[in-house]
Design an enzyme around this catalytic site. Structure first.
Site, short mmCIF file in Angstrom:
data_model
loop_
_atom_site.label_atom_id
_atom_site.label_comp_id
_atom_site.label_asym_id
_atom_site.label_seq_id
_atom_site.Cartn_x
_atom_site.Cartn_y
_atom_site.Cartn_z
CB CYS A 37 68.69 -12.67 49.64
SG CYS A 37 67.15 -12.65 48.71
CG ASP A 51 66.01 -4.68 46.75
OD1 ASP A 51 65.72 -4.35 47.92
OD2 ASP A 51 66.66 -5.71 46.48
CG HIS A 97 65.29 -8.19 48.42
ND1 HIS A 97 66.57 -7.74 48.18
CD2 HIS A 97 65.42 -9.26 49.25
CE1 HIS A 97 67.43 -8.48 48.85
NE2 HIS A 97 66.76 -9.42 49.50
#
Length: 269
Positions: free
Chosen positions: A141, A204, A236
């Protein structure tokens, strides 16, 4: 430096640590940008040999138990693995569940300072007698974005793994550039200094598969080995086994890509 307990991984996760006696761990600090002390968690094989090293960069929730377990999993592969706490300067992660505070924290952190902290981590690892000299980096991330920035704006890495790094093409949802985040990592991708493996979830949107394709094209112009994979049925943070986003099959497939990628670029060289 203080010793730390190595815990077993959650059952069934990719690369799970089951025999904790194979590893040793410690809490420590290293010199980051401007000589500031940055906190870290280091795990390594228990034997007395020399090993390649890995930097592990946390997601927005910070250097939590999940990230520490990932550090342990890389140590279990035979690396001296350092989980860096990029929130050290801020006194810890934002409040759990406060998305507004989390985004404000991320957007205010200086790319230049973070890059200096990561270069400090690489220099710290290379100076250790138990590190053979080659250093890789993996991030998730926000950590994926910083891994890409690190690999494109510095020469300290021998391999980089960007796991769904968000905001690689802009500073914030509304701005391409801000003073703390002046140049999107995607715009630096042609300066990639080491082999890159990147993972994007098909479901995502930050990064989207289309953005992954842009990354593949731009990074390939560097002449480095580049592989950007899109994982079907995953969104994600699909490797985060403590979150509802977790997708075991996709996580296992990603681990199956990571292991040979690092062996090729860190172990064999």
């Amino acid at each position: 430096m203080t010793s730390a307990q190595v815990k077993q991984s959650p059952a069934g996760v990719a690369g799970a640590v089951t025999d904790t006696a194979r590893l040793s761990a410690e809490e420590l600090t290293f010199a980051g940008a401007d000589g500031a002390e940055i906190n870290g968690y280091l795990a390594r094989p228990s034997d007395a040999g020399s090993h390649p090293a890995m930097i592990v960069i946390h997601e927005a929730m910070g250097l939590n138990e999940h990230i520490r377990d990932i550090v342990n999993r890389f140590a279990n592969l035979g690396y001296v693995a350092l989980g860096v706490d990029l929130y050290t300067r801020e006194g810890g992660p934002p409040p759990m569940g406060d998305m507004q505070a989390m985004m404000a924290r991320l957007f205010s952190m200086s790319d230049e300072t973070v890059l200096g902290d990561l270069e400090g981590a690489a220099d710290f690892l290379r100076a250790r007698p138990d590190v053979s000299g080659r250093v890789g980096c993996v991030g998730f991330c926000m950590g994926g974005r910083y891994t890409l920035l690190f690999a494109c704006a510095s020469d300290r890495l021998n391999a980089a793994i960007d796991c769904w790094g968000g905001f690689i093409d802009r500073a914030t949802p509304d701005e391409r550039s801000t003073p703390p985040r002046p140049t999107p990592p995607l715009e630096l991708a042609d300066k990639l200094s080491c082999p890159l493996l990147a993972a994007v979830g098909a479901e995502d949107q930050n990064p989207s598969p289309e953005l992954g394709a842009q990354l593949r094209e731009r990074a390939s112009a560097s002449g480095q080995e580049v592989k950007v994979d899109v994982y079907e049925g995953a969104g994600h943070a699909f490797f985060a086994d403590y979150r509802p986003n977790y997708r075991p099959a996709a996580a296992a497939k990603l681990w199956g890509e990571i292991v040979p990628f690092l062996a090729r670029n860190l172990d064999a060289a």
